[in-house]
Design an enzyme around this catalytic site. Structure first.
Site, PDB file in Angstrom:
ATOM      1  N   GLY A  75       0.799  -1.047  -0.003  1.00  0.00           N
ATOM      2  CA  GLY A  75       0.124   0.078   0.091  1.00  0.00           C
ATOM      3  C   GLY A  75       0.795   1.202  -0.057  1.00  0.00           C
ATOM      4  O   GLY A  75       2.170   1.201   0.354  1.00  0.00           O
TER       5      GLY A  75
ATOM      6  N   GLY B   6       0.763   5.947   0.206  1.00  0.00           N
ATOM      7  CA  GLY B   6       0.024   7.032   0.286  1.00  0.00           C
ATOM      8  C   GLY B   6       0.983   8.467  -0.065  1.00  0.00           C
ATOM      9  O   GLY B   6       1.851   7.993  -0.703  1.00  0.00           O
ATOM     10  N   ALA B   7       0.552   9.531   0.153  1.00  0.00           N
ATOM     11  CA  ALA B   7       1.553  10.620  -0.299  1.00  0.00           C
ATOM     12  C   ALA B   7       2.867  10.539   0.336  1.00  0.00           C
ATOM     13  O   ALA B   7       3.675  10.964  -0.196  1.00  0.00           O
ATOM     14  CB  ALA B   7       0.724  11.844  -0.012  1.00  0.00           C
TER      15      ALA B   7
ATOM     16  N   VAL C  28       3.224   1.231   2.918  1.00  0.00           N
ATOM     17  CA  VAL C  28       3.182   0.068   3.810  1.00  0.00           C
ATOM     18  C   VAL C  28       3.731  -1.123   3.030  1.00  0.00           C
ATOM     19  O   VAL C  28       3.449  -1.537   1.828  1.00  0.00           O
ATOM     20  CB  VAL C  28       1.654  -0.124   4.087  1.00  0.00           C
TER      21      VAL C  28
ATOM     22  N   LYS D 212       4.544   0.705   8.327  1.00  0.00           N
ATOM     23  CA  LYS D 212       4.301   1.561   7.629  1.00  0.00           C
ATOM     24  C   LYS D 212       5.558   2.522   7.517  1.00  0.00           C
ATOM     25  O   LYS D 212       6.109   2.858   8.766  1.00  0.00           O
ATOM     26  CB  LYS D 212       3.105   2.475   8.292  1.00  0.00           C
TER      27      LYS D 212
ATOM     28  N   ASP E  70     -12.805   8.503  13.498  1.00  0.00           N
ATOM     29  CA  ASP E  70     -12.943   8.233  12.252  1.00  0.00           C
ATOM     30  C   ASP E  70     -13.184   6.677  12.050  1.00  0.00           C
ATOM     31  O   ASP E  70     -12.731   5.993  11.195  1.00  0.00           O
ATOM     32  CB  ASP E  70     -11.464   8.465  11.273  1.00  0.00           C
TER      33      ASP E  70
END
Length: 447
Positions: free
Chosen positions: A38, A40-41, A45, A60, A158
């Site tokens: 995985g 992100g910005a 991961v 991560k 969240d």
């Protein structure tokens, strides 16, 4: 004292280059970086392996240089440090558990349990809806996790299907249908620790479809909210599981107005198959006034939670299913707010995005892009929910009726029932004294 964390390349030299095959951690306890699952910005991961034990974990990896280029570096750093602080203080089988934290000049490594079952969101989209047995099994586990977090003065802020990971699954044997999923609450980037002496939060964060009305009030520049906001979100999650749609979508009216007035609808075909007890639970969790919402204790004793047809949540070992024993050993250390309420609709066709959270990490190769941690056993959890009440066989029933209504272990042994599956189904009838279920099980065994 382990000393400083390092990054070591494949040839054994120490540097700051992070790529598949490199090693990181303390010199005496290195981990090897595996496949990427995985991104992100500013974070990726990976699967990783602890060289000393061979244990597979997830990590991560946060690139501090990229984080700095995103702007508002200090805010991102505060959020990251808050996530680490919260995870280091939590240890429970229904939430993410952090194993290790390693920091170098350029990188931060958050080492957590590897969870390959994917997100609850994907399971719901794939099935369109979950049946009540499936939803109740998951919801009971979420109550455990949220109750524990709240006992530690943590608000998640969240909660949504995208942040609920599936650890393992088991298909129910006939005559029951569905899949029992063991879940863990993930992603504590927006969580907040409530200081002792204060039970209020004032920050406008979370995901719009799951915002509580009092969280919206913060957007207006005033107001506060408590742990009850998490139970509104749980109500929205339960709505999505049972109805296959968001309760609030902003189509019929502005999203904020829908939320402030709790304008949702239970008129779709999916809701025609849902019991009144389940609908009442959802209404109870989606009350506009936090003081009117169901409390944790209210959820536990709600008629829907005590109904038959589903076993209490339990850990599924890899070699098979174990019998439920003492599932909820302890109560939370402190009372925790919960929820209650009324009606809106929305197709669950796209993921919800967190307001103010980092970009969504997308999984690939069938693995979850999030990592979650779990202790070896529930015994290490410092606080869990009390055992849920199970209806007992009426003491006024005739002995012959009792023998017809429920299975005893002697009868199961005589029938040579499989320990891994059939015994669990038979146990449902034993625990819930459900005549129809018992008859169905008997017919299945006879066939």
């Amino acid at each position: 004292m382990e000393g400083r964390s390092i990054v070591v390349s494949e040839d054994g030299t120490e540097n700051e280059v992070v790529r598949i095959g490199c090693k990181f951690g303390y010199p005496s306890d290195l981990l090897e970086l595996g496949e990427e699952i995985g991104s992100g910005a500013a974070a990726k991961v990976y699967v990783c392996r602890r060289l000393r034990t061979g244990e597979e974990l997830a990590v991560k990896v946060i690139n501090l240089a990229k984080l700095m280029l995103m702007g508002d570096y200090e805010s991102h750093l505060v959020k990251m440090n808050r996530e680490v602080q919260i995870l280091q203080g939590l240890h429970h089988s229904r939430i993410v558990n952090l194993h290790d934290v390693h920091r170098t000049k350029q990188w931060v490594f958050l080492v957590m349990e590897l969870v390959r079952g994917g997100e609850l969101f994907d399971a719901i989209v794939s099935s369109k809806t979950l049946n009540e047995v499936e939803a109740k099994y998951i919801f009971r586990q979420l109550l455990e996790g949220v109750g524990y977090m709240h006992s530690k003065n943590v608000i998640h802020r969240d909660l949504k299907p995208e942040n609920i990971l599936i650890g393992s699954s088991m298909e129910l044997p006939p005559p029951l249908t569905g899949t029992l999923r063991e879940v863990k609450i993930a992603d504590f980037g927006l969580s907040k620790i409530i200081n002792e002496g204060s039970s209020l939060a004032k920050t406008f964060v979370g995901t719009p479809q799951y915002w509580a009305p009092e969280v919206l009030n913060v957007q207006r520049g005033g107001g506060v909210y408590t742990q009850a906001a998490d139970f509104w979100s749980l109500g929205a999650v339960l709505f999505v599981m049972l109805g296959g749609r968001y309760p609030f979508d902003g189509k019929a009216m502005p999203l904020e107005e829908q939320i402030r007035t709790a304008s949702y609808s239970m008129t779709s075909p999916a809701w025609q198959r849902v019991s009144e007890e389940a609908k009442d639970m959802v209404r109870g969790l989606l009350k506009v006034n936090p003081n009117d919402r169901l409390k944790l204790e209210d959820c536990i004793v709600h008629p829907w939670m005590g109904g038959g047809g589903v076993p209490p949540a339990l850990d599924l070992p890899r070699e098979g299913l174990k019998m439920p024993t003492d599932l909820f050993a302890e109560a939370p250390a402190a009372p925790v707010p919960i929820v209650t309420h009324p009606p809106s609709t929305s197709d669950l066709s796209a993921r919800s995005d967190s307001w103010g959270s980092r970009p969504k990490e997308k999984a690939k190769s069938g693995s979850s892009a999030k990592a979650a941690g779990t202790p070896a056993s529930d015994a290490s959890a410092t606080a869990q929910l009390p055992v849920l009440g199970v209806p007992m066989v009426s003491v006024n029933a005739e002995p012959e009726q009792d023998e017809e209504l429920i299975f005893c272990l002697n009868e199961l042994l005589k029938l040579q029932v499989s320990i891994s599956s059939s015994l669990e189904v038979a146990c449902l009838a034993f625990r819930h004294a459900d005549r129809d279920l018992s008859d169905n099980i008997r017919r299945a065994f006879n066939e």
